[in-house]
Design an enzyme around this catalytic site. Structure first.
Site, mmCIF file in Angstrom:
data_model
loop_
_atom_site.group_PDB
_atom_site.id
_atom_site.type_symbol
_atom_site.label_atom_id
_atom_site.label_comp_id
_atom_site.label_asym_id
_atom_site.label_seq_id
_atom_site.Cartn_x
_atom_site.Cartn_y
_atom_site.Cartn_z
ATOM 1 N N GLU A 180 0.821 -1.212 0.000
ATOM 2 C CA GLU A 180 0.000 0.000 0.000
ATOM 3 C C GLU A 180 0.860 1.269 0.000
ATOM 4 O O GLU A 180 0.489 2.269 -0.611
ATOM 5 C CB GLU A 180 -0.925 -0.006 1.221
ATOM 6 C CG GLU A 180 -1.847 -1.226 1.301
ATOM 7 C CD GLU A 180 -2.910 -1.230 0.211
ATOM 8 O OE1 GLU A 180 -2.997 -0.245 -0.549
ATOM 9 O OE2 GLU A 180 -3.649 -2.225 0.120
ATOM 10 N N GLU B 221 -5.236 4.537 -0.871
ATOM 11 C CA GLU B 221 -4.169 3.583 -0.526
ATOM 12 C C GLU B 221 -3.594 3.891 0.858
ATOM 13 O O GLU B 221 -3.213 2.978 1.597
ATOM 14 C CB GLU B 221 -3.048 3.611 -1.568
ATOM 15 C CG GLU B 221 -3.474 3.327 -3.012
ATOM 16 C CD GLU B 221 -4.021 1.930 -3.241
ATOM 17 O OE1 GLU B 221 -4.072 1.142 -2.282
ATOM 18 O OE2 GLU B 221 -4.408 1.625 -4.376
ATOM 19 N N HIS C 26 -5.754 2.314 3.274
ATOM 20 C CA HIS C 26 -5.465 0.882 3.359
ATOM 21 C C HIS C 26 -4.191 0.637 4.168
ATOM 22 O O HIS C 26 -4.114 -0.326 4.927
ATOM 23 C CB HIS C 26 -5.302 0.288 1.957
ATOM 24 C CG HIS C 26 -6.545 0.383 1.122
ATOM 25 N ND1 HIS C 26 -6.559 0.066 -0.218
ATOM 26 C CD2 HIS C 26 -7.805 0.749 1.437
ATOM 27 C CE1 HIS C 26 -7.787 0.242 -0.688
ATOM 28 N NE2 HIS C 26 -8.547 0.656 0.297
ATOM 29 N N GLU D 117 -2.092 -3.030 -9.178
ATOM 30 C CA GLU D 117 -3.346 -3.403 -8.526
ATOM 31 C C GLU D 117 -3.584 -4.908 -8.604
ATOM 32 O O GLU D 117 -4.011 -5.529 -7.632
ATOM 33 C CB GLU D 117 -4.529 -2.656 -9.169
ATOM 34 C CG GLU D 117 -4.495 -1.137 -8.993
ATOM 35 C CD GLU D 117 -4.750 -0.708 -7.550
ATOM 36 O OE1 GLU D 117 -5.330 -1.511 -6.791
ATOM 37 O OE2 GLU D 117 -4.354 0.407 -7.182
ATOM 38 N N GLU E 19 -8.807 -3.505 -4.660
ATOM 39 C CA GLU E 19 -7.806 -3.595 -5.729
ATOM 40 C C GLU E 19 -8.490 -3.851 -7.067
ATOM 41 O O GLU E 19 -8.084 -3.313 -8.106
ATOM 42 C CB GLU E 19 -6.811 -4.728 -5.452
ATOM 43 C CG GLU E 19 -6.165 -4.718 -4.075
ATOM 44 C CD GLU E 19 -5.248 -3.533 -3.845
ATOM 45 O OE1 GLU E 19 -4.888 -2.879 -4.826
ATOM 46 O OE2 GLU E 19 -4.910 -3.260 -2.680
ATOM 47 N N HIS F 232 -10.069 -0.605 -8.226
ATOM 48 C CA HIS F 232 -9.042 0.350 -8.676
ATOM 49 C C HIS F 232 -8.489 -0.032 -10.047
ATOM 50 O O HIS F 232 -8.254 0.831 -10.895
ATOM 51 C CB HIS F 232 -7.888 0.398 -7.667
ATOM 52 C CG HIS F 232 -8.271 1.047 -6.374
ATOM 53 N ND1 HIS F 232 -7.441 1.060 -5.289
ATOM 54 C CD2 HIS F 232 -9.386 1.699 -5.999
ATOM 55 C CE1 HIS F 232 -8.033 1.701 -4.288
ATOM 56 N NE2 HIS F 232 -9.216 2.095 -4.697
#
Lengths: 100, 189
Positions: free
Chosen positions: B35, B64, B67, B135, B165, B168
């Site tokens: 991340e 991110e 995360h 990703e 992910e 994204h």
């Protein structure tokens, strides 16, 4: 146009139903199977098959507007607003007889 | 600038004492596809990418960091009550002698994070394809992390991060489509 990986000689018995159909919008499971080459000289007994995941994003070029959405609380839990983008993951731990 | 909300993006629950899992989770904290690498990669690429996709890089790069906080919380919970002996038994002896039980940006093998993990090529297509690859690699890393624990609460948080992910990756692919279509170029036929 078929999937050449799936066209390999798969043992019909022993293939769990999760691989045949699923909740994917295109009507198929997100999991795929392939059988690695088995040599007569392999030191260990062969595993039936190996699996990998093809998430739904691979089939979408550009997300169209106005897709059906989860209710807000469920969307927060799922990590996405849209059922069509949801990808469950079956942990490999505890799957009997499968390559991991 | 940023506005900070003092809560996690998704609740982190850890119900099994397992310092070994803390070591493995470090792959997503200070690993090549972790991340931190993701956040720094996207937020840095913003400056040299066409205007249409700057906002996307800002949004995803910011998420991110959210995360990163979740992973940090998981690692912290799994190590905060561990004795040096327990950390050693979990393979975190080398981490302990350098950091006590402080968090540090290294991968699961203890290799410290480096900017060599990320790239800004200045070519929008090349940069976005790197982001898409990052990703999908992070998605796979989450899968293997889920496989390494039987703690359903920890798995739940990791499954949320894995789903993000996937979303994204699609957004970055849409960004490529936007750039491919030359939407700002006036065509005269």
């Amino acid at each position: 146009m078929g999937n050449e990986f799936e066209a390999q000689s798969l043992p019909e018995e022993g293939v769990p139903p999760e691989f045949r159909a699923g909740c994917h919008p295109a009507g198929r499971s997100q999991e795929r199977i392939h059988v690695p080459y088995r040599s007569p000289c392999d030191p260990c007994p062969p595993l039936p098959f190996k699996t990998y995941v093809v998430p739904p994003n691979q089939f979408i070029v550009f997300q169209p507007p106005n897709w059906p959405q989860y209710p807000p609380e469920q969307a927060l839990r799922c990590g996405t607003l849209w059922p069509a983008l949801h990808s469950p993951y079956r942990p490999r731990r505890g799957r009997e007889g499968e390559a991991t | 600038m940023w506005v900070y909300e003092k809560k996690l993006q998704y609740p982190v629950r850890v119900s099994k004492c397992d310092p070994r899992m803390a070591k493995l989770l470090l792959e997503q904290y200070g690993g090549a596809d972790g991340e931190l690498a993701a956040a720094l990669r996207y937020l840095n690429q913003r400056y040299s990418i066409p205007d249409k996709v700057i906002g996307l890089l800002t949004d995803i790069g910011t998420e991110e960091f959210a995360h990163l906080e979740m992973i940090a919380t998981m690692v912290y919970k799994l190590t905060k009550d561990a004795t040096p002996q327990q950390l050693d038994a979990a393979g975190l002896g080398p981490h302990y002698v350098a950091h006590d039980s402080a968090l540090f940006y290294s991968n699961a093998a203890g290799v410290p994070w480096t900017a060599a993990y990320i790239q800004a090529k200045g070519d929008p297509i090349a940069d976005l394809y790197e982001d898409i690859a990052a990703e999908e690699k992070a998605r796979a890393t989450y899968q293997w992390l889920i496989d390494m624990t039987d703690d359903v609460d920890l798995q739940d948080g990791l499954k949320f991060l894995r789903e993000r992910e996937i979303v994204h990756s699609l957004r970055f692919r849409e960004a490529v489509e936007i750039l491919k279509e030359e939407r700002e170029v006036r065509k005269v036929f």
